[in-house]
Design an enzyme around this catalytic site. Structure first.
Site, PDB file in Angstrom:
ATOM      1  N   HIS A   1       0.935  -1.215  -0.099  1.00 37.94           N
ATOM      2  CA  HIS A   1      -0.187  -0.032  -0.144  1.00 37.94           C
ATOM      3  C   HIS A   1       0.813   1.139   0.224  1.00 37.94           C
ATOM      4  O   HIS A   1       1.821   1.345   0.651  1.00 37.94           O
ATOM      5  CB  HIS A   1      -0.725  -0.036   1.655  1.00 37.94           C
ATOM      6  CG  HIS A   1      -1.873  -1.064   1.255  1.00 37.94           C
ATOM      7  ND1 HIS A   1      -2.857  -1.188   0.777  1.00 37.94           N
ATOM      8  CD2 HIS A   1      -1.461  -2.355   2.489  1.00 37.94           C
ATOM      9  CE1 HIS A   1      -3.269  -2.665   1.015  1.00 37.94           C
ATOM     10  NE2 HIS A   1      -2.280  -2.736   2.036  1.00 37.94           N
TER      11      HIS A   1
ATOM     12  N   ALA B   1      -4.479   0.739   2.771  1.00 35.22           N
ATOM     13  CA  ALA B   1      -5.776   0.095   2.700  1.00 35.22           C
ATOM     14  C   ALA B   1      -6.515   0.188   4.021  1.00 35.22           C
ATOM     15  O   ALA B   1      -7.967   0.866   4.631  1.00 35.22           O
ATOM     16  CB  ALA B   1      -6.061  -1.016   3.372  1.00 35.22           C
TER      17      ALA B   1
ATOM     18  N   TYR C   1      -8.136  -7.036  10.526  1.00 35.22           N
ATOM     19  CA  TYR C   1      -7.954  -7.159   9.741  1.00 35.22           C
ATOM     20  C   TYR C   1      -7.926  -8.744   9.564  1.00 35.22           C
ATOM     21  O   TYR C   1      -8.441  -9.360   8.269  1.00 35.22           O
ATOM     22  CB  TYR C   1      -6.663  -6.914   9.299  1.00 35.22           C
ATOM     23  CG  TYR C   1      -6.087  -5.562   8.775  1.00 35.22           C
ATOM     24  CD1 TYR C   1      -6.675  -4.779   9.050  1.00 35.22           C
ATOM     25  CD2 TYR C   1      -4.787  -5.627   8.471  1.00 35.22           C
ATOM     26  CE1 TYR C   1      -6.566  -3.454   8.397  1.00 35.22           C
ATOM     27  CE2 TYR C   1      -4.648  -3.942   7.063  1.00 35.22           C
ATOM     28  CZ  TYR C   1      -5.717  -2.734   7.593  1.00 35.22           C
ATOM     29  OH  TYR C   1      -5.650  -1.572   7.327  1.00 35.22           O
TER      30      TYR C   1
ATOM     31  N   GLU D   1       4.231  -6.787   2.375  1.00 37.91           N
ATOM     32  CA  GLU D   1       3.145  -5.960   2.887  1.00 37.91           C
ATOM     33  C   GLU D   1       4.052  -4.871   3.714  1.00 37.91           C
ATOM     34  O   GLU D   1       3.964  -4.235   4.676  1.00 37.91           O
ATOM     35  CB  GLU D   1       2.025  -6.163   4.186  1.00 37.91           C
ATOM     36  CG  GLU D   1       0.918  -4.829   3.781  1.00 37.91           C
ATOM     37  CD  GLU D   1      -0.577  -4.885   4.919  1.00 37.91           C
ATOM     38  OE1 GLU D   1      -0.682  -5.947   5.220  1.00 37.91           O
ATOM     39  OE2 GLU D   1      -1.005  -3.673   5.032  1.00 37.91           O
TER      40      GLU D   1
END
Lengths: 346, 346
Positions: free
Chosen positions: B8, B70, B192, B281
């Site tokens: 991200h 996110a 999450y 990530e």
């Protein structure tokens, strides 16, 4: 001694459920129905002998910490009185089962929680169960709304009256959600594991165990997602400026309800051996036989047996010693039974 | 080629967030603020060169599937127009990043979801991103309420317009929740993982992939609790009379965002090698260095490297080949780049 810390009375005689149905009907028509049903001793004996007790014998398990059906606690139903009556009915039945099979079953109680309601009723019922009926632990539902999570996190003062009493009575709690009213969450396939994961992260975030240094929780279903993500939690604790996970290990324990060997092996690899308690949750969420092995998915003792590197002293802790330490009233109960049996023989 | 399927733009230049703040203020005072901010190419270059691109180079990762932050999707904020404007702003920035670094970054879009709102806006934005801007995938938030789960499960017809378009465009979706407004759920420590677990169980329960045989989802964060409880899910599918998990494996994939070696090893042991996609990530949920190893928690390639029993052909699938198969537009994009580079050299 092999102790399973997680069993529910899923084979309770049907009169219990029939009472519940009548109770809910009464509530919906504006009235109240206190426990009002008859179950004979023979029915209790049969419902356990052919199920829980038989399977324990087959798998070499000596004793199970036994509580009412978790999915049926359904704390969202009705109001605080509904919850109190239903809880008393369920706990009384557990008590009778434990009196009938004192060497196979030790009683753990449900609490009369209700969403948005304080914990005073729970304090009363916990006290009754422990002091009058010899219960050794309780189940605590972190989401009494049953799927919408509208009550405060378990680390908030809302919960403190219950925790104060748990500490005074020296009984631990299993963090166990109930059914799910939320169509997004299958109850045993999502809500249960989410509840476990959620509670652990709440414990990381707050100073609950500074306020209650001897409060103890068992997180069931192998801790939800937690051991699989142990590195994530170690990293999050560090990043948030919270104490390392080791500091939670006086207060937080995980059961072994993980239904395949790789999962159980991971649990035993990452969580300290003092913090894992054997459990299988029979007859529970997953009842079938795994065609790959020919054994039941929930025969978790087999998976532990297969972990060859587990040191004998650690295996003994996991299979029974930890339960005696985490549930001191269980140890006292067994000691009292042993003494009585010796006296009977003498 | 080593492809990270989960990154991200967490280091986006501050003007983006400043626009968001002004947009939310405008909404609260009853007006609307379309994207209105300036970010120079140099700012984008610097924000990536010193962060995402640097770390990719250091860890030997060639390319990342890169999407907006996110946690900042925050679909619960404002209304459908708020969500559309914010999403366009975020996606346009991802587009610029991918144009600037076409060999390091492939674009994945956010969708303008809103709780209780149909998916038409999402169809439009997905079409714009894929057909006009060359995006190769999207993120799908299974809980646009951001912590209260008030929208229908992902298997309900509510979602079908989006899934029809995803199939037509042949782009997969990563199931990724956003922030949590619910104080019970820490966003990266509970919400999450719960979102991941919840979505997988929804897929078990329904016939979504009978209706959409080529629809593909990546479940991030190693699949939440799922691989750790693989036996539970196999047993639940069996007990519910649902197809075995193998039948989901044409449609459901897991990334490797699991931040310790035992977790990654379990993932690779229980999930078929065609269904695991390398991901780390960065710079994401867990940014620190593990004092036990001296390396970053999120350096997941190291954990995969440590799994010595992983066959070379399976390792190649996990590290890149699966991503090319699951994201066919990524493969086309790389092919087009390679052809262009060859022509330039000729």
């Amino acid at each position: 001694m092999i102790i399973d810390c997680h069993g529910h009375y899923t084979t309770a005689p049907p009169a219990l459920k029939e009472y519940r149905n009548r109770q809910v009907e009464a509530f919906l028509t504006g009235s109240t129905l206190a426990p009002d049903f008859h179950i004979g001793d023979d029915e209790i004996r049969e419902s356990l002998e052919s199920n829980q007790n038989r399977i324990q014998r087959e798998r070499g398990v000596d004793l199970t910490l036994f509580s009412p059906i978790a999915g049926a606690m359904a704390h969202h139903v009705g109001n605080a009185t509904t919850s109190r009556h239903w809880t008393e009915a369920c706990n009384d039945l557990i008590h009778r089962a434990a009196v009938m099979f004192p060497d196979q079953i030790a009683p753990v109680c449900q609490l009369p929680q209700s969403p948005g309601v304080g914990l005073a009723n729970c304090v009363d019922e916990l006290t009754r169960c422990v002091e009058e009926l010899g219960f050794v632990g309780c189940n605590v539902n972190p989401d009494p709304s049953d799927g919408y999570w509208t009550d405060p996190p378990m680390t908030q003062r809302h919960w403190y009256p219950l925790f104060e009493r748990m500490v005074e009575l020296d009984v631990p709690g299993m963090v166990h959600v109930s059914c799910s009213c939320n169509p997004n969450f299958h109850h045993t396939g999502a809500h249960y594991l989410n509840g476990d994961t959620t509670a652990f992260m709440q414990f990381i975030q707050a100073d609950l165990f500074k306020d209650f240094p001897t409060l103890r929780f068992i997180i069931p279903h192998g801790g939800g997602a937690v051991p699989y993500h142990w590195g994530r939690y170690r990293g999050l604790a560090q990043q948030l400026g919270r104490p390392p996970l080791e500091e939670l290990m006086n207060n937080v324990f995980f059961d072994t309800c993980v239904y395949h060997r790789p999962g159980v092996e991971l649990l035993l690899e990452v969580v300290p051996p003092d913090n894992v308690l054997f459990a299988s949750e029979i007859i529970g969420a997953v009842k079938g036989i795994d065609p790959r092995t020919g054994f039941h998915y929930d025969d978790t003792k087999r998976y532990i047996d297969q972990v060859e590197w587990l040191a004998p002293e650690h295996r003994a802790k996991v299979l029974g010693e930890n339960a005696l330490r985490v549930y001191p009233r269980l140890a006292q109960r067994i000691q009292a039974r042993t003494t009585r049996n010796s006296n009977d023989l003498a």
